[in-house]
Design a protein around this motif. Structure first.
Motif, PDB file in Angstrom:
ATOM      1  N   SER A 221       0.879  -1.748  -0.118  1.00  0.00           N
ATOM      2  CA  SER A 221      -0.401   0.272  -0.283  1.00  0.00           C
ATOM      3  C   SER A 221       0.743   1.263   0.209  1.00  0.00           C
ATOM      4  O   SER A 221       0.942   2.092  -0.574  1.00  0.00           O
ATOM      5  CB  SER A 221      -1.028   0.298   1.073  1.00  0.00           C
ATOM      6  N   TYR A 224       2.575   1.632  -3.637  1.00  0.00           N
ATOM      7  CA  TYR A 224       1.421   2.041  -4.608  1.00  0.00           C
ATOM      8  C   TYR A 224       1.080   3.731  -3.580  1.00  0.00           C
ATOM      9  O   TYR A 224       0.798   4.508  -5.161  1.00  0.00           O
ATOM     10  CB  TYR A 224       0.606   1.491  -4.735  1.00  0.00           C
ATOM     11  N   THR A 225       1.079   3.814  -2.923  1.00  0.00           N
ATOM     12  CA  THR A 225       0.514   5.558  -1.976  1.00  0.00           C
ATOM     13  C   THR A 225       1.024   6.338  -2.913  1.00  0.00           C
ATOM     14  O   THR A 225       1.184   8.090  -3.514  1.00  0.00           O
ATOM     15  CB  THR A 225       0.543   5.556  -0.762  1.00  0.00           C
ATOM     16  N   ILE A 229       1.210   9.716  -5.669  1.00  0.00           N
ATOM     17  CA  ILE A 229       0.901  10.834  -5.654  1.00  0.00           C
ATOM     18  C   ILE A 229       2.112  11.380  -6.469  1.00  0.00           C
ATOM     19  O   ILE A 229       2.240  12.490  -7.234  1.00  0.00           O
ATOM     20  CB  ILE A 229       1.682  11.070  -3.861  1.00  0.00           C
ATOM     21  N   GLY A 329      -3.528  10.248  -1.221  1.00  0.00           N
ATOM     22  CA  GLY A 329      -2.727  10.082  -1.209  1.00  0.00           C
ATOM     23  C   GLY A 329      -2.809   8.497  -0.019  1.00  0.00           C
ATOM     24  O   GLY A 329      -3.627   7.498  -0.859  1.00  0.00           O
ATOM     25  N   LEU A 332      -5.368   6.302  -1.917  1.00  0.00           N
ATOM     26  CA  LEU A 332      -4.858   5.447  -2.578  1.00  0.00           C
ATOM     27  C   LEU A 332      -4.464   4.279  -1.812  1.00  0.00           C
ATOM     28  O   LEU A 332      -4.449   3.118  -1.687  1.00  0.00           O
ATOM     29  CB  LEU A 332      -3.845   6.279  -3.477  1.00  0.00           C
ATOM     30  N   PHE A 333      -3.825   4.822  -0.434  1.00  0.00           N
ATOM     31  CA  PHE A 333      -3.576   3.997   0.228  1.00  0.00           C
ATOM     32  C   PHE A 333      -4.690   2.931   1.407  1.00  0.00           C
ATOM     33  O   PHE A 333      -4.506   1.993   0.906  1.00  0.00           O
ATOM     34  CB  PHE A 333      -2.777   4.680   1.798  1.00  0.00           C
ATOM     35  N   SER A 336      -5.533   0.602  -1.648  1.00  0.00           N
ATOM     36  CA  SER A 336      -4.821  -0.747  -1.647  1.00  0.00           C
ATOM     37  C   SER A 336      -5.008  -1.588  -0.452  1.00  0.00           C
ATOM     38  O   SER A 336      -4.272  -3.017  -0.976  1.00  0.00           O
ATOM     39  CB  SER A 336      -3.296  -0.003  -1.260  1.00  0.00           C
TER      40      SER A 336
END
Length: 572
Positions: A221, A224-225, A229, A329, A332-333, A336
């Motif tokens: 995660s 990917y974050t 970003i 972000g 996205l976290f 994930s």
């Protein structure tokens, strides 16, 4: 005397021609007018002057760059000498509420771009004019403008307007849905092999299995974050960069090394001096394992992570437009984490059902070594020619069958026989020139059957924006542009599933089909993707018969035939 007269008329002719052309300031008289609720862009054209419709654009230049052209009510242009143009004066209204809905600010710099020609044969260079407008405090964002948006823009807007906790919960749900896609599947054997390896060294409890999985998922995660970003703020698609053939080959080699480690040829350990320092703490042994798992989770997310999907693209569009890396972000976290939920369940299950270390565990570890080799070949599929990949699959299947033959259990013997037979079929298929491991005998079936099975859509490739615009101008039908890359898993799904569906092919028979192969990720590829806000493949953009882009129909991520047809039937 004759020469003087000829020279005189030559000068008269030249000066007469020169005077017949208007200067740019005479040909295009633009002005900006600020009203209480909007900015008015006025364009007054000189005699015999026209504007190219596709060269007109209105953009927010600051505080961030956003193209507004598709959301403004422009008059309908007319055809002229194979072009679409405006012959009359233009009046373009830019509502303040629209500006506010795109990015919340008190002051905006608006840029107006245009290009035109004279009927007499002179074409002027592209021109750009800008002005700064200040928004009254009583102006609110116009949500009505965003009713008919594509999935990506809708998700981006939900980030702007939604409650923080609701946004995070929504993105967690998106992550759960993405966990069911083929893009996440390669992570399952990677994590499973890590857990199996851990079970050899110590008793694997439910708590320990969950902890190992959690470290892997959190690292995934985080990676990917960070990548998201970077992509949102700087427009740099880190995942695309990591699909470079050299990078993929390197990581395929790493998986081969991991496989041979699981076969027992050597142990992957930290240097002894570093181990001694770590072991001085009470958690020394755990820290060694956790460090390796964290690295593997971080790298797995970047190399074999998920494909581009609407939630991901929406978050990146939001970050790029607003610069709000924190909310983007965070979204996205948690997305994930949702994707990693099945991996956490694997950790819980392994801790609960995995037997105690012993000879049986040694055999399972070696089987996962075979799985590691399979992942290495899967990665090389995006680098090597298909025929070479077929030979690698054949060798792996045959080698696995020979390896598993040492086991006496009847079920293992049966599995070994099936693997051996299929390995032989794949090898024969490779020799015959077949490239599909799921259909190794394709070259031996009837040509009629093969042609019916393999026949998909035929696209015309475009390499840059100029080629694309030329094809759109020439088309008398709606246009579809497909963004494709060899390393894109979902792109292959489009090719093999959606674009081979008979209903889809029938519907698209009335379209001009174009494709941009962005495998190389060169400058032309980047400019094409940036032009249409495509974060990465797969992405599909449409134009109607009037050569106007249909933004609401834009597709990001894979869609099966039914979902794809729903988009087409709604907008065409």
């Amino acid at each position: 005397m004759k020469k003087l007269i000829l020279l005189f008329f030559t000068f008269v002719f030249l000066f007469g021609v020169e005077k017949s052309f208007l200067s740019p300031a005479e040909a295009f008289k633009e002005s900006f007018e600020t009203k209480s609720n909007s900015l008015i862009i006025n364009m007054e054209l000189g005699k015999d002057i026209y504007l190219y419709a596709d060269k007109i654009s209105v953009k927010i230049k600051t505080p961030t760059s956003i193209d507004l052209t598709k959301e403004l009510n422009l008059p309908k242009p007319i055809p002229y000498e194979e072009f679409i143009v405006y012959f009359h004066d233009l009046k373009i209204e830019v509502p303040f509420s629209l500006l506010k809905s795109k990015v919340d600010a008190k002051e905006y710099e608006i840029e107006f771009n245009f290009q035109g020609c004279s009927k007499l044969g002179l074409c002027y260079a592209p021109m750009s004019k800008a002005t700064v407008v200040k928004i009254p405090e009583n102006i609110v964002a116009d949500t009505a403008k965003n009713i008919d948006l594509n999935e990506t823009d809708t998700i981006a807007n939900s980030l702007k307007d939604g409650n923080f906790l609701i946004v995070l919960l929504t993105f967690f749900g998106f992550g759960l849905l993405l966990s069911l896609t083929p893009c996440v599947f390669p992570m399952i054997p990677i994590l499973s092999s890590i857990i199996v390896k851990a079970g050899q060294n110590e008793e694997l409890t439910t708590r320990r299995g969950f902890f190992l999985s959690l470290i892997y998922v959190l690292s995934m995660s985080l990676a990917y974050t960070i990548a998201g970003i970077i992509a949102g703020l700087f427009g740099a698609n880190l995942q695309v960069a990591l699909q470079n053939p050299y990078v993929l080959t390197l990581f395929a080699a790493i998986f081969v090394v991991l496989a041979f480690s699981m076969f027992g040829y050597f142990k992957l350990e930290l240097p002894q001096s570093l181990q001694n320092k770590i072991n001085k703490t009470t958690e020394g042994k755990e820290k060694q394992g956790v460090f390796g798992i964290a690295i593997m989770g971080f790298l797995s997310a970047l190399i074999v992570g998920p494909c581009v999907a609407p939630p991901l693209a929406g978050a990146l569009v939001y970050i790029g437009q607003t610069g709000d890396a924190f909310l983007g972000g965070a979204a996205l976290f948690v997305m994930s984490l949702g994707m990693g939920l099945p991996l956490l369940l694997i950790g819980l299950g392994a801790g609960k059902f995995m037997p105690k270390p012993g000879g049986w565990m040694e055999n399972i570890t070696k089987i996962f070594g075979i799985v590691m080799l399979a992942i290495a070949i899967w990665m090389l599929d995006r680098v090597l020619e298909p025929i070479f990949v077929m030979y690698l699959w054949a060798l792996l299947l045959l080698g696995s069958a020979i390896y598993l033959k040492v086991y006496e259990h009847i079920l293992i013997k049966l599995i070994t026989l099936v693997i051996l037979i299929y390995g032989v079929l794949v090898f024969v298929g490779a020799v015959s020139g077949a490239t599909n491991i799921l259909n190794p005998l394709e070259k031996f079936t009837s040509s009629k059957v093969v042609s019916m099975q393999e026949k998909g859509l035929i696209f015309k490739r475009v390499k840059n924006i100029a080629e694309l615009e030329d094809e759109i101008k020439k088309s008398t039908k709606p246009v579809m542009l497909d963004f494709y890359a060899d390393w894109c898993v979902a792109c292959i799904e489009f090719e093999r599933i959606t674009f081979k569906d008979e209903a889809v092919k029938s519907k698209l028979s009335g379209f001009t089909l174009l494709q941009a192969d962005v495998t190389a990720n060169n400058q032309d590829d980047k400019e094409l993707q940036k032009r249409f806000g495509i974060i990465g493949p797969p992405g599909i953009v449409f134009w109607n018969k009037d050569k106007k882009e249909v933004n609401a129909a834009k597709i990001v991520g894979f869609k099966n035939p039914k979902e794809f047809l729903e988009v087409l039937n709604k907008h065409f």
